[in-house]
Design an enzyme around this catalytic site. Structure first.
Site, PDB file in Angstrom:
ATOM      1  N   ASP A 154       0.866  -1.178   0.000  1.00  0.00           N
ATOM      2  CA  ASP A 154       0.000   0.000   0.000  1.00  0.00           C
ATOM      3  C   ASP A 154       0.904   1.230   0.000  1.00  0.00           C
ATOM      4  O   ASP A 154       1.365   1.682   1.043  1.00  0.00           O
ATOM      5  CB  ASP A 154      -0.896  -0.025   1.238  1.00  0.00           C
ATOM      6  N   ASP A 300     -17.204   4.513  -1.467  1.00  0.00           N
ATOM      7  CA  ASP A 300     -15.971   4.154  -0.770  1.00  0.00           C
ATOM      8  C   ASP A 300     -16.307   3.787   0.688  1.00  0.00           C
ATOM      9  O   ASP A 300     -17.471   3.583   1.043  1.00  0.00           O
ATOM     10  CB  ASP A 300     -14.974   5.315  -0.865  1.00  0.00           C
ATOM     11  N   ASP A 413     -10.232  -3.151  -2.078  1.00  0.00           N
ATOM     12  CA  ASP A 413      -9.089  -2.255  -1.898  1.00  0.00           C
ATOM     13  C   ASP A 413      -8.256  -2.788  -0.730  1.00  0.00           C
ATOM     14  O   ASP A 413      -8.675  -3.704  -0.016  1.00  0.00           O
ATOM     15  CB  ASP A 413      -9.597  -0.847  -1.610  1.00  0.00           C
ATOM     16  N   ARG A 472      -7.113  -3.824  -6.128  1.00  0.00           N
ATOM     17  CA  ARG A 472      -5.870  -3.046  -6.193  1.00  0.00           C
ATOM     18  C   ARG A 472      -4.650  -3.958  -6.207  1.00  0.00           C
ATOM     19  O   ARG A 472      -3.714  -3.737  -6.952  1.00  0.00           O
ATOM     20  CB  ARG A 472      -5.778  -2.057  -5.024  1.00  0.00           C
ATOM     21  N   ASP A 488      -3.140   4.696  -6.131  1.00  0.00           N
ATOM     22  CA  ASP A 488      -3.297   6.072  -5.649  1.00  0.00           C
ATOM     23  C   ASP A 488      -2.375   7.041  -6.375  1.00  0.00           C
ATOM     24  O   ASP A 488      -1.345   7.482  -5.847  1.00  0.00           O
ATOM     25  CB  ASP A 488      -3.032   6.123  -4.137  1.00  0.00           C
ATOM     26  N   HIS A 546     -12.024   9.153 -10.110  1.00  0.00           N
ATOM     27  CA  HIS A 546     -11.962   8.920  -8.669  1.00  0.00           C
ATOM     28  C   HIS A 546     -11.139  10.026  -8.031  1.00  0.00           C
ATOM     29  O   HIS A 546     -10.267  10.616  -8.679  1.00  0.00           O
ATOM     30  CB  HIS A 546     -11.340   7.551  -8.390  1.00  0.00           C
TER      31      HIS A 546
END
Length: 814
Positions: A154, A300, A413, A472, A488, A546
């Site tokens: 992440d 989300d 996610d 993701r 991201d 997004h």
């Protein structure tokens, strides 16, 4: 284990140990025939080395540099305990001690078990693949720098042009030159590093020319070293020789791209987070008020009750079925996020169920592993456990996931997995999945989450409906379960530009359904950047806007009428091409060929294409060069194929292939070209969603080759079920034009499906003016067809042929 796929001139087939034959052997080695085109495997014992040759040419060598390393399993002695080490520069993921493994060292019950092996590609200067990295399409040499790292993480606001690890890892590398494409699949889910070196790295064009003039005999070569922290050496070599062969060979190992519902190929509107049901209704209405097509609105993490997944906020989303029904009435859908970290709360039934079934990942001492994530203290389900995956899938049933409906889909996610207080924001390597340490399965965790979720959406419909799930984190084979995105990113021009090679790299390793957050997730885009990103996103496989929670709202109508019109036009171009997109995904599902393709995939002998990453092909027939630089007034696009022609899809102007074309651009420009010799189907009546266009008519764009021929396909099914597969409920037509005759013939004689859609227009590009046009149907009737001809552009337009899109027919130009 070594697996080799080779292609003879007659067929493609896998070569395994069972069908190798001995050609020669002595005390130091053996020569084995691979059974195709004089291909041999030479095995040497001292020193150990494998060479794959074809005739006199060495195609690939293993351990030619002697870098084979494996640390055998053994009991750890207390005197050899590893200390927990934290390197303060870990955020930049620099090289580390020993075999460049993580900056964090953990106690290993069986001692260190790292492995390494080197591969050499004689005659090769270009290698690609091993996503995910925010870097160039062609992989760079790593001499004197950091190796490429494969370790799902992440990563917050990732850096560009950096070999650092990102959210997904596919250990597949492709080599390419003008003679052959090959691939190496290093099947290992542990942390992996890839070092690349080349004997031509750093040489200028002048230097290479000087070598040629002086008669230098040095053959270009690229060397690749794979290093994994744990596991076994399990290697699959795909010998091609064509790019399409490598894709087929890899698909035979890991499967093909899941065939998505048609709606998933439309436009997706998302942000973190739409506030409540009224906000969702407002966004839905805003799309209609501004005539912007859309198929999905997304929610989300804030839609849940305190970040408890499979729940709804009781105040903001108190009547989710009313919200879903409102979207369904508009023939739209919703996606809700479900992440794989579960709030540790004795009042939360999902947590209680997982704990009671002993389905959580364990820590090294045998207790439930817990970490910090969005809900606070969280447990992590063990998705490597088949029973856990089956239970997780059952949670998507309508009677379990309260408030869900058939038009609600899922987003996974944080499934790297993300652990805010863990090393490098992920799970400790000595956590346990049954008897397996997390270090050994880390990169496959996200795939298992994706798989269980997709299976849940299929099961809730009794196996009838195709799922749509976005993930993701991913690994080799993730393509079988849905879509991925590039994570991201930021509202910066560099991030828009890098989205192209990132998606192209994913396509090379089987993952066709990919895209980047339109507008950038972090920060606020300028209006110019936002418009350009919509224009680029409209021509990428997954098309979703997004934005981060802290960014200003950026629905496409909030930037003034002029910019709204530009965005609307980009989205409408996407919807007009939905039949073409659907055809490409059907082919990807059947064959494993990528939807979004680097130019060299279709023009493997054209060395000019090998480094191109700012333009690409959709299938074979549509070339796109988005505008990805600020303030650009012109650009240069390379049109491949010296004996081909390309037609500007907006102006219909014809251009010769094999040239770099200067193109003036304005804010409305999305440079795109149709290949001469192709037929592309479109639906030019654009409506609010793909479902609203189901029975609308088709327009055929017939772009003639220099020889005056063209061919294409048309695929139609119900757009959302597995009936195409289970009941052969689909239409698959072949469209051909030759010698003045355009015909539609059936490619699936045993299929059973009908459509209400018809052909309302046929546009010929590069055509001569006919004296007459006649339509013949399968029943034998003949009718004259009205037409218009533009002599300046050589465009012939047939109006209202009126034939059913699923019927046999011919059009004669005389």
């Amino acid at each position: 284990r070594l697996w080799i796929a080779a292609t003879s001139r007659r067929a493609t087939r896998a070569r395994s140990a069972s069908n190798l034959s001995v050609v020669a052997q002595d005390e130091n080695g053996v020569v084995l025939s691979l059974g195709a085109d004089e291909q041999r495997l030479i095995v040497s014992a001292r020193p150990f080395r494998l060479d794959i040759v074809e005739g006199p040419k060495v195609l690939l060598s293993l351990n030619s540099r002697g870098l084979l390393v494996f640390e055998h399993l053994r009991l750890r002695k207390d005197t050899c305990k590893l200390k927990f080490v934290k390197n303060t520069t870990f955020r930049r993921q620099k090289k580390y001690q020993r075999l460049r493994i993580s900056p964090f060292a953990f106690l290993t019950p069986a001692g260190p078990t790292s492995i390494s092996l080197d591969f050499s590609f004689p005659g090769v200067e270009h290698v690609y693949g091993i996503p995910e990295h925010a870097d160039t399409l062609k992989l760079k040499t790593t001499d004197g720098g950091d190796p490429y790292r494969l370790y799902n993480l992440d990563v917050f606001q990732y850096e560009l042009h950096n070999p650092m690890a990102l959210y997904g890892a596919v250990p597949v590398l492709l080599s390419h030159n003008t003679e052959r494409t090959m691939g190496v699949f290093w099947l290992n889910a542990a942390e992996t590093w890839v070092d690349i070196s080349s004997n031509t790295a750093g040489k200028t064009v002048f230097g290479k020319m000087l070598d040629f003039v002086q008669g230098s005999s040095e053959t270009p070569q690229t060397d690749v070293r794979w290093i994994s922290e744990a596991g076994i050496i399990d290697v699959f070599i795909m010998l091609g020789p064509k790019p399409s062969d490598v894709f087929s060979q890899y698909a035979s190992l890991t499967g093909t791209q899941a065939f998505p519902p048609l709606s998933a190929l439309g436009y997706h509107q998302c942000r973190w987070n739409y506030n409540d049901q009224e906000d969702v209704r407002g966004v839905d209405q805003g799309l209609d008020d501004h005539d912007i097509p859309c198929d999905f609105i997304w929610l989300d993490i804030e839609h849940t009750d305190g970040k408890r997944y499979f729940t709804w906020d009781p105040n903001k989303f108190s009547q989710p079925k009313d919200m879903l029904q409102g979207l369904k009435d508009k023939r739209r859908n919703l996606v809700a996020i479900v992440d794989p970290h579960i709030k540790v709360d004795s009042n939360f039934k999902v947590h209680n169920e997982i704990r009671s079934r002993n389905f959580y990942v364990k820590n090294k001492d045998g207790g439930d592993y817990e970490g910090w994530c969005w809900p606070g203290n969280a447990g992590y389900p063990d998705f490597t456990n088949a029973e856990m995956r089956a239970w997780w899938a059952s949670m998507f049933a309508y009677d379990q996931y309260e408030g869900s409906m058939e038009n609600m889909y899922t987003w996974n996610d944080m499934n790297e997995p993300s652990v805010f207080n863990g090393p490098e924001v992920t799970m400790h390597k000595d956590a346990l999945h049954g008897s397996w340490e997390h270090r050994e399965v880390h990169n496959i965790y996200g795939l298992y989450v994706h798989r269980a979720t997709a299976e849940g959406l299929i099961q809730r419909s009794g196996g009838v409906e195709r799922p749509f799930v976005l993930t993701r984190a991913f690994f080799a084979g993730s393509q079988r379960y849905g879509a991925v995105w590039t994570g991201d990113n930021a509202a910066e021009w560099g991030h828009l530009k890098i989205s192209l090679p990132m998606c192209l790299s994913l396509g090379l390793v089987g993952i066709s359904f990919c895209g980047a957050d339109v507008g950038g997730f972090f920060k606020a885009p300028s209006t110019e950047l936002l418009v350009r990103w919509y224009q680029a996103g409209a021509y990428q496989p997954f098309f979703r806007a997004h934005a981060h929670l802290d960014t200003p709202r950026r629905e496409p109508w909030l930037f003034g009428p002029e910019n709204t019109a530009l965005i609307r036009e980009a989205v409408r171009q996407r919807y007009a091409l939905l039949p073409f997109w659907y055809q490409q995904f059907y082919n990807a599902h059947r064959t494993g060929q990528p939807v979004m393709r680097a130019l060299w995939v279709e023009y493997p002998e054209d060395s000019v294409t090998f480094d191109i990453e700012d333009e690409y092909l959709l299938g074979r027939d549509l070339l796109v060069h988005p505008v990805t630089e600020e303030g650009l007034k012109s650009l240069t696009a390379y049109l491949p194929g010296k004996r081909e022609v390309w037609y500007d899809v907006h102006t219909f102007k014809k251009h010769a292939g094999g040239q770099s074309l200067y193109i003036p651009v304005t804010m409305s420009s999305i440079p795109a070209f149709q290949r001469g010799g192709s037929i592309i189907t479109r639906k030019d009546r654009v409506r609010r969603s793909s479902a609203c266009m189901e029975n609308d008519p088709y327009t055929l764009y017939v772009a003639l080759s220099p020889e005056g021929t063209a061919e294409g396909e048309l695929y139609i099914d119900d757009g959302h079920t597995f009936s195409y597969e289970k009941n052969k409920a689909f239409i698959h037509r072949r469209l051909t034009f030759n010698d003045g005759v355009l015909s539609s013939s059936n490619l699936a004689l045993d299929s059973q499906f009908t459509t209400a859609s018809w052909v309302e227009k046929i546009i010929f590009l590069g055509a001569r003016k006919p004296a007459s046009v006649t339509l013949k149907t399968a029943g034998g009737s003949e009718t004259r067809v009205e037409f218009e001809y533009d002599s300046a552009l050589e465009v012939l337009s047939l109006r209202k042929p009126g034939v059913n899109a699923g019927a046999d027919w011919t059009v004669l130009l005389r």
